[in-house]
Write a protein that holds these residues in place. Sequence first.
Motif, PDB file in Angstrom:
ATOM      1  N   PHE A   1     -24.210   2.427 -22.571  1.00  0.00           N
ATOM      2  CA  PHE A   1     -22.774   2.187 -22.200  1.00  0.00           C
ATOM      3  C   PHE A   1     -22.481   0.864 -21.899  1.00  0.00           C
ATOM      4  CE2 PHE A   1     -23.798   6.647 -20.727  1.00  0.00           C
ATOM      5  CZ  PHE A   1     -22.855   7.164 -21.604  1.00  0.00           C
ATOM      6  N   GLY A   2     -23.359  -0.199 -21.862  1.00  0.00           N
ATOM      7  CA  GLY A   2     -23.261  -1.457 -21.693  1.00  0.00           C
ATOM      8  C   GLY A   2     -22.967  -2.354 -20.368  1.00  0.00           C
ATOM      9  N   SER A   3     -23.312  -1.519 -19.304  1.00  0.00           N
ATOM     10  CA  SER A   3     -23.152  -2.044 -18.018  1.00  0.00           C
ATOM     11  C   SER A   3     -23.641  -1.059 -17.048  1.00  0.00           C
ATOM     12  CB  SER A   3     -21.629  -2.408 -17.481  1.00  0.00           C
ATOM     13  OG  SER A   3     -21.211  -1.029 -17.397  1.00  0.00           O
ATOM     14  N   LEU A   4     -23.969  -1.352 -15.776  1.00  0.00           N
ATOM     15  CA  LEU A   4     -24.594  -0.764 -14.590  1.00  0.00           C
ATOM     16  C   LEU A   4     -23.688  -1.199 -13.444  1.00  0.00           C
ATOM     17  CD1 LEU A   4     -25.971   1.590 -13.397  1.00  0.00           C
ATOM     18  CD2 LEU A   4     -28.030   0.275 -13.236  1.00  0.00           C
ATOM     19  N   ASP A   5     -22.499  -0.658 -13.317  1.00  0.00           N
ATOM     20  CA  ASP A   5     -21.646  -0.960 -12.172  1.00  0.00           C
ATOM     21  C   ASP A   5     -21.754  -0.223 -10.920  1.00  0.00           C
ATOM     22  OD1 ASP A   5     -19.891  -2.707 -14.041  1.00  0.00           O
ATOM     23  OD2 ASP A   5     -19.865  -0.880 -14.839  1.00  0.00           O
ATOM     24  N   LEU A   6     -22.119   0.939 -11.090  1.00  0.00           N
ATOM     25  CA  LEU A   6     -22.090   2.014  -9.792  1.00  0.00           C
ATOM     26  C   LEU A   6     -23.571   2.586  -9.895  1.00  0.00           C
ATOM     27  CD1 LEU A   6     -18.802   3.626 -10.630  1.00  0.00           C
ATOM     28  CD2 LEU A   6     -18.971   1.682  -9.289  1.00  0.00           C
ATOM     29  N   LEU A   7     -23.913   2.856  -8.694  1.00  0.00           N
ATOM     30  CA  LEU A   7     -25.218   3.584  -8.292  1.00  0.00           C
ATOM     31  C   LEU A   7     -24.896   4.574  -7.194  1.00  0.00           C
ATOM     32  CD1 LEU A   7     -28.268   4.144  -8.703  1.00  0.00           C
ATOM     33  CD2 LEU A   7     -28.898   2.159  -7.026  1.00  0.00           C
ATOM     34  N   VAL A   8     -25.414   5.695  -7.285  1.00  0.00           N
ATOM     35  CA  VAL A   8     -25.351   6.659  -6.229  1.00  0.00           C
ATOM     36  C   VAL A   8     -26.910   7.364  -5.980  1.00  0.00           C
ATOM     37  CG1 VAL A   8     -24.277   9.076  -5.332  1.00  0.00           C
ATOM     38  CG2 VAL A   8     -22.910   7.318  -7.091  1.00  0.00           C
ATOM     39  N   ASN A   9     -27.405   7.003  -4.912  1.00  0.00           N
ATOM     40  CA  ASN A   9     -28.640   7.626  -4.540  1.00  0.00           C
ATOM     41  C   ASN A   9     -28.414   8.928  -3.951  1.00  0.00           C
ATOM     42  OD1 ASN A   9     -30.675   5.816  -5.235  1.00  0.00           O
ATOM     43  ND2 ASN A   9     -29.793   4.205  -4.111  1.00  0.00           N
ATOM     44  N   ASN A  10     -28.594  10.062  -4.585  1.00  0.00           N
ATOM     45  CA  ASN A  10     -28.346  11.362  -4.139  1.00  0.00           C
ATOM     46  C   ASN A  10     -29.336  12.114  -4.059  1.00  0.00           C
ATOM     47  OD1 ASN A  10     -26.664  13.682  -3.826  1.00  0.00           O
ATOM     48  ND2 ASN A  10     -27.559  14.357  -5.497  1.00  0.00           N
ATOM     49  N   THR A  11     -30.514  11.829  -4.767  1.00  0.00           N
ATOM     50  CA  THR A  11     -31.795  12.569  -4.681  1.00  0.00           C
ATOM     51  C   THR A  11     -32.445  12.806  -3.260  1.00  0.00           C
ATOM     52  OG1 THR A  11     -32.277  12.022  -6.810  1.00  0.00           O
ATOM     53  CG2 THR A  11     -34.044  13.015  -5.538  1.00  0.00           C
ATOM     54  N   GLY A  12     -32.617  13.870  -2.754  1.00  0.00           N
ATOM     55  CA  GLY A  12     -33.407  14.272  -1.328  1.00  0.00           C
ATOM     56  C   GLY A  12     -34.000  15.297  -1.502  1.00  0.00           C
ATOM     57  N   ILE A  13     -35.265  15.372  -0.813  1.00  0.00           N
ATOM     58  CA  ILE A  13     -36.089  16.640  -0.779  1.00  0.00           C
ATOM     59  C   ILE A  13     -36.348  16.937   0.774  1.00  0.00           C
ATOM     60  CG2 ILE A  13     -37.170  16.059  -2.924  1.00  0.00           C
ATOM     61  CD1 ILE A  13     -39.577  15.073  -1.063  1.00  0.00           C
ATOM     62  N   ASN A  14     -36.456  18.049   0.960  1.00  0.00           N
ATOM     63  CA  ASN A  14     -36.831  18.705   2.460  1.00  0.00           C
ATOM     64  C   ASN A  14     -37.875  19.798   2.105  1.00  0.00           C
ATOM     65  OD1 ASN A  14     -36.929  18.955   4.883  1.00  0.00           O
ATOM     66  ND2 ASN A  14     -35.259  20.513   5.131  1.00  0.00           N
ATOM     67  N   PRO A  15     -39.128  19.672   1.660  1.00  0.00           N
ATOM     68  CA  PRO A  15     -40.153  20.498   1.498  1.00  0.00           C
ATOM     69  C   PRO A  15     -40.586  21.257   2.842  1.00  0.00           C
ATOM     70  CG  PRO A  15     -41.095  18.424   1.242  1.00  0.00           C
ATOM     71  CD  PRO A  15     -39.683  18.230   1.547  1.00  0.00           C
ATOM     72  N   ALA A  16     -40.111  20.694   3.904  1.00  0.00           N
ATOM     73  CA  ALA A  16     -40.878  21.255   5.236  1.00  0.00           C
ATOM     74  C   ALA A  16     -39.869  21.893   6.073  1.00  0.00           C
ATOM     75  CB  ALA A  16     -41.729  20.398   6.001  1.00  0.00           C
ATOM     76  N   TYR A  17     -39.879  23.165   6.613  1.00  0.00           N
ATOM     77  CA  TYR A  17     -38.899  23.569   7.824  1.00  0.00           C
ATOM     78  C   TYR A  17     -39.789  24.037   8.849  1.00  0.00           C
ATOM     79  CZ  TYR A  17     -35.161  25.981   9.970  1.00  0.00           C
ATOM     80  OH  TYR A  17     -34.377  26.475  10.957  1.00  0.00           O
ATOM     81  N   GLY A  18     -39.490  23.336  10.097  1.00  0.00           N
ATOM     82  CA  GLY A  18     -40.103  23.692  11.326  1.00  0.00           C
ATOM     83  C   GLY A  18     -40.402  22.822  12.481  1.00  0.00           C
ATOM     84  N   PRO A  19     -41.225  23.158  13.507  1.00  0.00           N
ATOM     85  CA  PRO A  19     -41.143  21.943  14.342  1.00  0.00           C
ATOM     86  C   PRO A  19     -42.245  20.739  13.803  1.00  0.00           C
ATOM     87  CG  PRO A  19     -42.690  23.920  14.994  1.00  0.00           C
ATOM     88  CD  PRO A  19     -41.899  24.126  13.606  1.00  0.00           C
ATOM     89  N   LEU A  20     -41.720  19.473  14.511  1.00  0.00           N
ATOM     90  CA  LEU A  20     -42.530  18.227  13.917  1.00  0.00           C
ATOM     91  C   LEU A  20     -44.077  18.436  14.129  1.00  0.00           C
ATOM     92  CD1 LEU A  20     -40.058  15.524  15.129  1.00  0.00           C
ATOM     93  CD2 LEU A  20     -40.802  15.964  12.666  1.00  0.00           C
ATOM     94  N   MET A  21     -44.423  19.113  15.314  1.00  0.00           N
ATOM     95  CA  MET A  21     -45.888  19.359  15.584  1.00  0.00           C
ATOM     96  C   MET A  21     -46.884  20.001  14.479  1.00  0.00           C
ATOM     97  SD  MET A  21     -46.035  17.704  18.434  1.00  0.00           S
ATOM     98  CE  MET A  21     -44.906  16.481  17.678  1.00  0.00           C
ATOM     99  N   GLU A  22     -46.076  20.719  13.729  1.00  0.00           N
ATOM    100  CA  GLU A  22     -46.625  21.284  12.545  1.00  0.00           C
ATOM    101  C   GLU A  22     -46.632  20.756  11.167  1.00  0.00           C
ATOM    102  OE1 GLU A  22     -45.375  25.611  12.562  1.00  0.00           O
ATOM    103  OE2 GLU A  22     -45.887  25.698  14.729  1.00  0.00           O
ATOM    104  N   LEU A  23     -45.793  19.575  11.198  1.00  0.00           N
ATOM    105  CA  LEU A  23     -45.565  18.958   9.789  1.00  0.00           C
ATOM    106  C   LEU A  23     -46.672  18.175   9.392  1.00  0.00           C
ATOM    107  CD1 LEU A  23     -43.353  17.855   7.983  1.00  0.00           C
ATOM    108  CD2 LEU A  23     -43.202  15.861   9.455  1.00  0.00           C
TER     109      LEU A  23
END
Length: 255
Positions: free
Chosen positions: A85-107
């Motif tokens: 397309f001849g340019s790169l004017d805009l970037l959106v960092n949308n990727t995100g993951i959350n593979p864990a659910y629960g208390p931090l002490m068990e992470l």
Amino acid sequence: MTAQPAHRFEQQTAIVTGASRGIGLGIAERLVAEGARVVVTGRKQDALDEAVAALGGPDVALGVAGHADDTDHQAETVARAIEAFGSLDLLVNNTGINPAYGPLMELDAGVARKIVDVNCIAALSWVQHAHRAWMGEHGGSVVNVASVGGLRPAPGIAFYGASKAMLIHLTEELAVELAPDIRVNAVAPAVVKTKFAGALYEGREEQVAKAYPLQRLGVPEDIGSVVAFLLSEDAAWMTGQTLVVDGGILLSGGV
């Protein structure tokens, strides 16, 4: 649906990561509707091919499969965007993951490292590649997709929230370093009705929505419109900001 400014991104090219569906695809749809050419990324090429077709085909969209935290994938995507397309004017960092659910002490520590790699370090690396290949010389605009979980404690998804807090701070640091030619902002959504967020509302959407002053959960279009604003010249005097897009939930003390 609100009226869209016509051709706000005419002759501009955007990369939107994690955009085969959900919020990322909603952002890509809005950008294409306003005249942009969009390169979308995701892990599966077949899903990206479907997204490209939905966006209007190869004249306006390109799908590049890979893992968001893979630097070779990042370099390839940036190179193919400019080649196609001849340019790169805009970037959106949308990727995100959350593979864990629960208390931090068990992470698990390995899972925590992976969350930071994808949600934070990869975002920085995407900006670095875009800067080296195009934006450093020509300027541009970046939006990082954070979360209200990065602004308030969010039990159960605490480390995900911590990674988004890091992304918000990274947004501010990049805004200072890359000014005046590159603007860097962020959005912080609450619960948006996507497959990614399904565990937070499926089977009890009405109950969850009652906590929101606007009495509904978000949809991808709600985020796409705000991201488009931040990327556009309508936000030309904004950088380092995080816009909360949450249906009012933070006003009621929730996340």
